[in-house]
Design a protein around this motif. Structure first.
Motif, short mmCIF file in Angstrom:
data_model
loop_
_atom_site.label_atom_id
_atom_site.label_comp_id
_atom_site.label_asym_id
_atom_site.label_seq_id
_atom_site.Cartn_x
_atom_site.Cartn_y
_atom_site.Cartn_z
N ILE A 254 0.87 -1.18 0.00
CA ILE A 254 0.00 0.00 0.00
C ILE A 254 0.90 1.23 0.00
CG2 ILE A 254 -1.83 1.22 1.22
CD1 ILE A 254 -2.54 -1.46 2.56
N ARG A 255 0.84 2.03 -1.05
CA ARG A 255 1.81 3.11 -1.20
C ARG A 255 1.75 4.12 -0.07
NH1 ARG A 255 2.00 7.01 -6.42
NH2 ARG A 255 1.48 5.02 -7.46
N GLY A 256 0.54 4.40 0.41
CA GLY A 256 0.41 5.34 1.51
C GLY A 256 1.13 4.87 2.76
N VAL A 257 1.07 3.55 3.04
CA VAL A 257 1.75 3.00 4.21
C VAL A 257 3.26 3.15 4.07
CG1 VAL A 257 2.22 0.89 5.50
CG2 VAL A 257 -0.11 1.40 4.75
N ALA A 258 3.80 2.79 2.91
CA ALA A 258 5.25 2.83 2.70
C ALA A 258 5.77 4.26 2.68
CB ALA A 258 5.61 2.10 1.41
N VAL A 259 5.17 5.11 1.83
CA VAL A 259 5.65 6.48 1.70
C VAL A 259 5.33 7.28 2.96
CG1 VAL A 259 5.51 8.60 0.34
CG2 VAL A 259 5.44 6.38 -0.80
N GLY A 260 4.13 7.10 3.50
CA GLY A 260 3.77 7.83 4.71
C GLY A 260 4.69 7.51 5.87
N GLY A 261 5.10 6.23 6.00
CA GLY A 261 6.03 5.87 7.06
C GLY A 261 7.37 6.57 6.90
N GLY A 262 7.88 6.64 5.67
CA GLY A 262 9.13 7.35 5.43
C GLY A 262 9.04 8.82 5.74
N LEU A 263 7.92 9.43 5.40
CA LEU A 263 7.72 10.85 5.69
C LEU A 263 7.62 11.11 7.19
CD1 LEU A 263 5.19 11.73 2.86
CD2 LEU A 263 7.47 12.70 3.12
N LEU A 264 7.02 10.18 7.93
CA LEU A 264 6.91 10.35 9.37
C LEU A 264 8.28 10.24 10.05
CD1 LEU A 264 3.60 8.42 10.00
CD2 LEU A 264 4.03 10.79 10.62
N LEU A 265 9.19 9.47 9.48
CA LEU A 265 10.57 9.45 9.99
C LEU A 265 11.18 10.84 9.92
CD1 LEU A 265 12.05 6.16 8.46
CD2 LEU A 265 11.93 6.71 10.89
N LEU A 266 11.03 11.49 8.77
CA LEU A 266 11.58 12.84 8.60
C LEU A 266 10.86 13.83 9.52
CD1 LEU A 266 11.80 12.89 4.70
CD2 LEU A 266 13.69 12.56 6.30
N PHE A 267 9.56 13.67 9.64
CA PHE A 267 8.78 14.60 10.46
C PHE A 267 9.19 14.53 11.93
CE2 PHE A 267 5.23 15.41 13.30
CZ PHE A 267 4.90 16.71 12.94
N GLY A 268 9.54 13.34 12.41
CA GLY A 268 9.94 13.20 13.81
C GLY A 268 11.12 14.09 14.16
N GLY A 269 12.08 14.22 13.26
CA GLY A 269 13.22 15.10 13.49
C GLY A 269 12.81 16.56 13.55
N ILE A 270 11.86 16.95 12.72
CA ILE A 270 11.38 18.33 12.73
C ILE A 270 10.65 18.64 14.04
CG2 ILE A 270 9.58 19.80 11.73
CD1 ILE A 270 10.49 18.92 9.00
N ALA A 271 9.81 17.72 14.50
CA ALA A 271 9.04 17.96 15.73
C ALA A 271 9.97 18.11 16.93
CB ALA A 271 8.06 16.82 15.96
N ILE A 272 11.00 17.27 17.03
CA ILE A 272 11.90 17.36 18.17
C ILE A 272 12.72 18.65 18.11
CG2 ILE A 272 14.02 16.23 17.34
CD1 ILE A 272 12.26 15.43 20.65
N ALA A 273 13.07 19.09 16.91
CA ALA A 273 13.80 20.35 16.77
C ALA A 273 12.96 21.52 17.21
CB ALA A 273 14.26 20.54 15.32
N ALA A 414 15.55 22.66 8.79
CA ALA A 414 15.05 23.24 7.55
C ALA A 414 15.30 22.29 6.38
CB ALA A 414 15.73 24.59 7.29
N GLY A 415 16.46 21.63 6.39
CA GLY A 415 16.75 20.65 5.34
C GLY A 415 15.78 19.47 5.37
N LEU A 416 15.36 19.05 6.56
CA LEU A 416 14.37 17.98 6.66
C LEU A 416 13.04 18.40 6.04
CD1 LEU A 416 15.00 16.70 10.31
CD2 LEU A 416 15.64 15.58 8.17
N GLY A 417 12.70 19.69 6.16
CA GLY A 417 11.49 20.19 5.52
C GLY A 417 11.55 20.06 4.02
N VAL A 418 12.72 20.34 3.43
CA VAL A 418 12.90 20.18 1.98
C VAL A 418 12.75 18.72 1.58
CG1 VAL A 418 14.54 20.45 0.08
CG2 VAL A 418 14.37 22.22 1.84
N ALA A 419 13.31 17.81 2.41
CA ALA A 419 13.20 16.39 2.11
C ALA A 419 11.75 15.92 2.14
CB ALA A 419 14.04 15.59 3.12
N ILE A 420 10.96 16.44 3.07
CA ILE A 420 9.54 16.07 3.12
C ILE A 420 8.83 16.50 1.84
CG2 ILE A 420 7.35 16.71 4.23
CD1 ILE A 420 8.70 16.48 6.90
#
Length: 433
Positions: A254-273, A414-420
């Motif tokens: 399921i593409r949403g599961v795979a891609v969404g999981g990868g995006l949430l990895l990046l988002f976690g770094g933004i939230a902690i920052a 900020a770089g993580l935001g570009v990656a998202i």
């Protein structure tokens, strides 16, 4: 109609209240960290474990908690998670040594790992996919904003006026009320499945995640290597040997599961920052007290809460691209702040921008990562989505903490935001999120 509406409202209210408590605890702890360090004699490295210990077990046990919710019932796991979370909060509030507080945070993270996937699962199984579920996810995410706002205010007020101990003890009465509600409102929401738990998958998956996160936190390459080996073994077990796998690999088709999981990895770094490092910047660089720091983060928490309610109105890709633009602008602005900038010019403006980005991004990612999932796998996918977010936050904290100054921390965010923004283009083209 009334008999269906009332249970749905109660279930959503319970899920939102549980999310509120988890975020409340995290935001309260961030504001109280300097006082905790002085009172219990934490070293700088040890202090990070007040946050990292929670993240370690939260992320490490999340997949197991999600699968257990599917097998043994959402009501049971949510109630058990609430009890463990509340009991460990009591121990943490009474701690007399750094080791006791860290141990309590480890257990608290395990309780949250049982609790959090169950809240997502009950939303996924109680609301039909589409606008109703999107609104429910928006409310669930906004409740985190309320928790962040209340935590920032209450954390500063409690730490200044009473004691940091009450930032943990406050969870005890809240948890007792939520347990009573869960025992009544969730009756029959998910039947118990006649399947056995995948013990080999549970051991390799949980140990692998924990070893990986611990290695990143401590800079221990041996632990990172052990974690990767265990996770590789977990994939082999799930693909080849498990008759009833803890994490069915078919879900990643399921593409949403795979891609969404990868995006949430990046988002976690933004939230902690945003929440951890901005709180430390306010107190360590601008000289704010704990109460002032809490008040200083309140506008951003309110902004996140309000923006999260707008999620169902725009397509997922548009929301993620807009959120990424906010991250780039906000963190880029925040990286320019120093001791002479002041709060209004150096902190308020950029944190409001970042909060808009979080409000647009987080509920959108959670909805995308759990869409098109069979009902029987709702807890598992909910656990996977939150595991990704927590692993991202844990790794992000460990990596960002290695920088000597805040401007580099915020530039990396900020770089993580570009990656998202880039990865979001891989999501399916859909209508409203």
């Amino acid at each position: 109609m009334k008999t269906e509406t009332r249970p749905s409202f109660m279930i959503l209210a319970l899920a939102c209240a549980c999310q509120f408590m988890v975020i409340l605890d995290a935001s309260i702890v961030n504001v109280a960290l300097p006082t905790v360090q002085r009172d219990l004699g934490f070293t700088t490295t040890g202090l990070a474990w007040v946050v990292n210990g929670y993240l370690l077990t939260f992320a490490g046990f999340m997949l197991l908690g999600g699968r257990a919710a599917d097998l043994f019932g959402h009501r049971r796991m949510l109630t058990a998670g609430l009890f463990l979370f509340s009991a460990s909060s009591l121990v943490g509030g009474l701690a007399t040594a750094p080791e006791i507080l860290v141990a309590a945070r480890l257990v608290q993270g395990a309780g949250a790992a049982m609790l959090a996937p169950a809240t997502l699962a009950v939303i996924n199984t109680s609301f039909p996919e589409g606008a109703a579920r999107a609104r429910a996810f928006g409310a669930w995410s906004a409740s985190g904003g309320v928790g962040g706002m209340a935590g920032a205010l209450a954390g500063g007020a409690i730490t200044t006026g009473l004691s940091w101990r009450w930032v943990f003890l406050i969870n005890v009465p809240i948890g007792a009320v939520l347990i009573a509600v869960a025992m009544t409102s969730l009756y029959g929401t998910r039947a118990v499945r006649r399947e056995s738990l995948d013990l080999a998958g549970a051991v390799t998956g949980t140990a692998g995640l924990a070893a990986l996160i611990y290695g990143v936190m401590q800079g221990a390459l041996w632990s990172v290597g052990a974690g990767l080996v265990l996770l590789a073994a977990f994939v082999v077990v799930e693909a080849r040997f498990a008759r009833q796998p803890m994490m069915p690999l078919r879900l990643f088709r399921i593409r949403g599961v795979a891609v969404g999981g990868g995006l949430l990895l990046l988002f976690g770094g933004i939230a902690i920052a945003m929440w951890y490092f901005s709180s430390m910047f306010l107190q360590n660089t601008l000289g704010f007290s704990a109460l002032q720091a809490g008040l200083g983060q309140t506008p951003a928490a309110v902004t996140f809460m309000v923006v999260a309610r707008l999620v169902p109105r725009v397509s997922a890709r548009s929301l993620l691209l807009a959120g990424s633009a906010c991250f780039l602008a906000g963190f880029g602005w925040l990286a320019q702040a120093d001791a002479t900038s002041g709060y209004l010019a150096g902190v308020l403006g950029p944190t409001l921008l970042i909060a808009v980005g979080i409000g647009l991004t987080f509920p959108t990612l959670m909805a995308a990562a759990t869409a098109d999932v069979p009902e029987g796998d709702a807890g598992t996918v909910g656990g996977l989505a939150q595991t990704a977010s927590q692993v991202g936050g844990s790794v992000g904290l460990a990596v960002l903490a290695t920088f000597a100054d805040y401007d580099h921390v915020f530039l990396v965010a900020a770089g993580l935001g570009v990656a998202i923004a880039a990865v979001s283009l891989l999501l399916p083209r859909t209508g409203p999120s």
